[in-house]
Write an enzyme that holds these catalytic residues in place. Sequence first.
Site, PDB file in Angstrom:
ATOM      1  N   ARG A  87       0.849  -1.194   0.000  1.00  0.00           N
ATOM      2  CA  ARG A  87       0.000   0.000   0.000  1.00  0.00           C
ATOM      3  C   ARG A  87       0.882   1.241   0.000  1.00  0.00           C
ATOM      4  NH1 ARG A  87      -2.541  -4.015   2.696  1.00  0.00           N
ATOM      5  NH2 ARG A  87      -4.814  -4.094   2.801  1.00  0.00           N
ATOM      6  N   HIS A  90      -0.161   3.261   4.740  1.00  0.00           N
ATOM      7  CA  HIS A  90      -0.719   2.197   5.592  1.00  0.00           C
ATOM      8  C   HIS A  90      -0.202   0.820   5.157  1.00  0.00           C
ATOM      9  CE1 HIS A  90      -3.759   4.770   7.631  1.00  0.00           C
ATOM     10  NE2 HIS A  90      -3.698   5.452   6.517  1.00  0.00           N
ATOM     11  N   ARG A 127      -8.616  -3.905   9.936  1.00  0.00           N
ATOM     12  CA  ARG A 127      -7.152  -3.850   9.729  1.00  0.00           C
ATOM     13  C   ARG A 127      -6.627  -2.571  10.374  1.00  0.00           C
ATOM     14  NH1 ARG A 127      -3.383  -1.776   6.016  1.00  0.00           N
ATOM     15  NH2 ARG A 127      -1.530  -3.070   5.743  1.00  0.00           N
ATOM     16  N   ASN A 163      -9.163   6.376  11.207  1.00  0.00           N
ATOM     17  CA  ASN A 163      -7.887   6.440  11.916  1.00  0.00           C
ATOM     18  C   ASN A 163      -8.135   6.473  13.417  1.00  0.00           C
ATOM     19  OD1 ASN A 163      -6.140   6.498   9.704  1.00  0.00           O
ATOM     20  ND2 ASN A 163      -6.117   8.731   9.575  1.00  0.00           N
ATOM     21  N   PHE A 176      -3.071  15.427  -0.733  1.00  0.00           N
ATOM     22  CA  PHE A 176      -2.666  14.145  -0.134  1.00  0.00           C
ATOM     23  C   PHE A 176      -1.309  13.646  -0.655  1.00  0.00           C
ATOM     24  CE2 PHE A 176      -3.036   9.486   0.642  1.00  0.00           C
ATOM     25  CZ  PHE A 176      -3.145   9.545   2.013  1.00  0.00           C
ATOM     26  N   ARG A 373     -11.126  10.918  -1.560  1.00  0.00           N
ATOM     27  CA  ARG A 373     -10.826   9.547  -1.132  1.00  0.00           C
ATOM     28  C   ARG A 373     -11.663   8.549  -1.928  1.00  0.00           C
ATOM     29  NH1 ARG A 373     -11.293   8.744   5.167  1.00  0.00           N
ATOM     30  NH2 ARG A 373     -10.098   6.870   4.718  1.00  0.00           N
ATOM     31  N   TYR A 377      -9.366   5.149  -3.383  1.00  0.00           N
ATOM     32  CA  TYR A 377      -9.317   3.775  -2.874  1.00  0.00           C
ATOM     33  C   TYR A 377      -9.611   2.750  -3.952  1.00  0.00           C
ATOM     34  CZ  TYR A 377      -8.655   5.758   1.695  1.00  0.00           C
ATOM     35  OH  TYR A 377      -8.127   6.452   2.745  1.00  0.00           O
ATOM     36  N   ARG A 384      -3.031  -2.332  -6.984  1.00  0.00           N
ATOM     37  CA  ARG A 384      -2.384  -3.149  -5.954  1.00  0.00           C
ATOM     38  C   ARG A 384      -2.759  -4.622  -6.088  1.00  0.00           C
ATOM     39  NH1 ARG A 384      -3.122  -4.526  -0.628  1.00  0.00           N
ATOM     40  NH2 ARG A 384      -5.280  -3.834  -0.543  1.00  0.00           N
TER      41      ARG A 384
HETATM   42 FE1  HDD Z   1      -6.364   6.862   3.196  1.00  0.00          FE
HETATM   43  C1  HDD Z   1      -5.299   3.680   2.831  1.00  0.00           C
HETATM   44  C2  HDD Z   1      -7.404   6.163   6.406  1.00  0.00           C
HETATM   45  C3  HDD Z   1      -7.117  10.177   3.689  1.00  0.00           C
HETATM   46  C4  HDD Z   1      -5.748   7.460  -0.039  1.00  0.00           C
HETATM   47  N1  HDD Z   1      -6.340   5.249   4.382  1.00  0.00           N
HETATM   48  C5  HDD Z   1      -5.868   4.021   4.059  1.00  0.00           C
HETATM   49  C6  HDD Z   1      -6.033   3.116   5.156  1.00  0.00           C
HETATM   50  C7  HDD Z   1      -6.615   3.821   6.161  1.00  0.00           C
HETATM   51  C8  HDD Z   1      -6.820   5.165   5.667  1.00  0.00           C
HETATM   52  C9  HDD Z   1      -6.987   3.300   7.529  1.00  0.00           C
HETATM   53  C10 HDD Z   1      -5.582   1.669   5.188  1.00  0.00           C
HETATM   54  C11 HDD Z   1      -6.688   0.739   4.819  1.00  0.00           C
HETATM   55  C12 HDD Z   1      -6.209  -0.684   4.948  1.00  0.00           C
HETATM   56  O1  HDD Z   1      -5.965  -1.114   6.085  1.00  0.00           O
HETATM   57  O2  HDD Z   1      -6.068  -1.326   3.925  1.00  0.00           O
HETATM   58  N2  HDD Z   1      -7.041   7.976   4.751  1.00  0.00           N
HETATM   59  C13 HDD Z   1      -7.509   7.480   5.950  1.00  0.00           C
HETATM   60  C14 HDD Z   1      -8.150   8.543   6.686  1.00  0.00           C
HETATM   61  C15 HDD Z   1      -8.056   9.679   5.927  1.00  0.00           C
HETATM   62  C16 HDD Z   1      -7.371   9.312   4.709  1.00  0.00           C
HETATM   63  C17 HDD Z   1      -8.819   8.387   8.040  1.00  0.00           C
HETATM   64  C18 HDD Z   1      -8.572  11.049   6.210  1.00  0.00           C
HETATM   65  C19 HDD Z   1      -9.619  11.296   6.909  1.00  0.00           C
HETATM   66  N3  HDD Z   1      -6.394   8.526   2.049  1.00  0.00           N
HETATM   67  C20 HDD Z   1      -6.758   9.805   2.425  1.00  0.00           C
HETATM   68  C21 HDD Z   1      -6.755  10.666   1.264  1.00  0.00           C
HETATM   69  C22 HDD Z   1      -6.388   9.885   0.195  1.00  0.00           C
HETATM   70  C23 HDD Z   1      -6.151   8.564   0.717  1.00  0.00           C
HETATM   71  C24 HDD Z   1      -7.121  12.133   1.290  1.00  0.00           C
HETATM   72  C25 HDD Z   1      -6.210  10.247  -1.248  1.00  0.00           C
HETATM   73  C26 HDD Z   1      -6.770  11.228  -1.853  1.00  0.00           C
HETATM   74  N4  HDD Z   1      -5.576   5.787   1.681  1.00  0.00           N
HETATM   75  C27 HDD Z   1      -5.474   6.218   0.415  1.00  0.00           C
HETATM   76  C28 HDD Z   1      -5.056   5.144  -0.555  1.00  0.00           C
HETATM   77  C29 HDD Z   1      -4.877   3.923   0.397  1.00  0.00           C
HETATM   78  C30 HDD Z   1      -5.253   4.490   1.745  1.00  0.00           C
HETATM   79  C31 HDD Z   1      -3.907   5.508  -1.422  1.00  0.00           C
HETATM   80  C32 HDD Z   1      -3.560   3.194   0.345  1.00  0.00           C
HETATM   81  C33 HDD Z   1      -3.858   1.733   0.350  1.00  0.00           C
HETATM   82  C34 HDD Z   1      -5.294   1.666   0.193  1.00  0.00           C
HETATM   83  O3  HDD Z   1      -5.821   2.918   0.087  1.00  0.00           O
HETATM   84  O4  HDD Z   1      -5.963   0.659   0.140  1.00  0.00           O
HETATM   85  O5  HDD Z   1      -6.052   4.923  -1.484  1.00  0.00           O
END
Ligand code: HDD
Length: 702
Positions: A87, A90, A127, A163, A176, A373, A377, A384
């Site tokens: 990822r 995270h 997770r 979170n 981001f 978001r 995702y 991925r």
């Molecule tokens: Fe995110 C993963 C939580 C903002 C883009 N995010 C990811 C995971 C968590 C969060 C818990 C791990 C999920 C797992 O266990 O597989 N993210 C947050 C929270 C945010 C947040 C609470 C703000 C309130 N995230 C955020 C933004 C973006 C992303 C603004 C993009 C515009 N986040 C991602 C991602 C990830 C991710 C790149 C990486 C791996 C995945 O999604 O599955 O899409």
Amino acid sequence: MADQSGLYTPSAETQSSNDTKERKNVPGEGGETHQRGDGPALTTSQGIPVGDNQNTLRVGARGPALLEDFHFREKIFHFDHERIPERVVHARGYGAHGYFEATEDLSDLTSAHLFQEKGRRVPAFVRFSTVAGNKGSVDLARDVRGFAVKLYTEEGNWDIVGNNIPVFFIQDAMKFPDLIHSVKEAPDRAFPQAQSAHDNFWDFISLMPEAMHMVMWTMSDRAIPRSFRFMEGFGVHTFRLVTAEGKSQFVKFHWKPKQGLQSVIWDEAVKINGADPDFHRRDLWTAIQNGDYPEWELGVQVFDDAFADTFPFDVLDATKLIPEEDVPVRIVGRLVLDRMVDNFFAETEQVAFCTQNIVPGIDFTNDPLLQGRNFSYLDTQTKRLGGPNFTHIPINAPKCPFHHFQQDGHMAMHNPVGRANYEPNGWAQGGPRADPEKGHRSYPEQVDGEKRKVRGELFADHYSQARQFYISQTGIEQDHIASAIVFELSKVETPAIRERLVAHLPNIDKDLAAKVADGLGLKSVPKAHTPARTPVEGLKPSDSLSILKNGPDSFAGRKMGLLLTDGIDDDLLDGVMNAIKDAGGIFEVVAPKIGGIVTAGGKEVPAQQKIDGGPSVLYDAVVILASEDGAKALKGMHAAKTFAADAFAHGKFIGVGGAGAAFLKSSGIDSPDDGVIALNKKGDAKSFVSACAKVRFWDRLS
Ligand code: HDD
């Protein structure tokens, strides 16, 4: 072994550690030693039985290997492809199964099937993760923890991708990639990883006043939780609840741990990362294996447009929270984790959370972070997990019936059957149709305005809630925040970045600014940045924001380290062990040798840790029981002295029995305080363990 032709052919019998250990048909579990022939036949992925898993096919004993060896080629080919992209954030995470149960009927607020009846249960997968570090990084980095929940409801999968901190660094998803680039290792040198204590991160943050509220949280002990089990979770954004009649209210989601809140302190975190980089994983694994299932309550803060209109901040701004004193948290469900995964990769690594996964009765708001978001995702999972069919992987598949016309693509496991793969169609067996009654309907919110790249004006208040968070902390917690900022900025090599960051602090709290400036050796507090919007005066402290005001009330679910030597009193040891068990805690025996110790009464007590592998940072509290000779021996062991000295320095409760007190002295603890409790007789252990409910003897640290 030499065969008749004189060739040496190592076979499975001569290799001691290969496969086929068995207990209840789970390879690798139980069985004492390797037994040949009691497992199933090894085959290739095509099911062809394998005759030899030790040697490649070759010409003669020392001749070239033959390309013809299909078993060898398949084995290496598959191994070469074992990794998928981690990822992008995270990456390091740990998951567990469980269930969610609604404890309230919420049909007056939402049409979500899950909440139509008290007691309704659905399977869940959670997770937990750190954000910045790579997959192989350490568990106790100073970082936000991900708290992602997948609820397999009867109306499809609902993901609350949250979170352990209720606000976020940035307001708009546009930022981001910049945020994450800044915190991850620098692109030229590829370090430092899994930490924010470096120039790039603080350079970016000091230029982003909107991050100040979240920075207060990440500099607090929230960012170094004792365990996943002792932390809160938050959905962060404002969502909507929508009733069957189409009425809507706003909602914020909270997960509250029944175990209470608990964090480690920074010096412990640094040392735990060396002693047990898997500290959080091991903790969750052990608790669940022991049947001590962690539990969280689901709380909702529900509010309407009228509240949103009078609240001094924008409810669509993810850098703001709504204090529980303003909108109380109503408990509406419970989440219990009671089963570890069968396979880490198949489940924890391949699980794909998407914020867009919501069920009828739940809806998004126009929070610009959430909207962004919803794109990210789905997009990231496609890359991925290798294609659009990641929902065919069992951990991601809904557990309710599902029917659609999506088809084909990489790794398609179950395409729709029959002729009709489009809609509308006129076939008698025409397949699924949209259902306006049961289907998800977006809340028909009226929106209007100019199409522009702008933010709402209330988004410009960056300091008010940062201050509110700071003044809600106890004195000890405030000190920890100041020291954390000093620590982090001391790793920043560029003085101008340090000063630029400190110049935000007077807008939050003048004492904090002064403490940090002093800690960094600045001659004075730099002139404060001018706030983009006048901060809201007079926000009241909120108790729910402090960890210490919401700690555990017993030793349940926590772990004691027992440093023991040969020759200790049997009764005393029994008393200690029983008192811990009675309180719902667990213990590990730490001894000079891993073979364990022998008590005065001749009882053999096995050890789980040799002293240098079991430092006191791994435990919530410690007991030191030593005989006269044992105490003398411990005096000569650096690791034993550090065990005691660290436990004391970290404010831990220490129970001492036998010659344990004399040993403490030789570890530099000359004036023990009330947190060092004498265990003279069997019954003393009970009151000692009750004292440990307070987590630490805080007076020592203040
Ligand atoms: Fe995110 C993963 C939580 C903002 C883009 N995010 C990811 C995971 C968590 C969060 C818990 C791990 C999920 C797992 O266990 O597989 N993210 C947050 C929270 C945010 C947040 C609470 C703000 C309130 N995230 C955020 C933004 C973006 C992303 C603004 C993009 C515009 N986040 C991602 C991602 C990830 C991710 C790149 C990486 C791996 C995945 O999604 O599955 O899409």
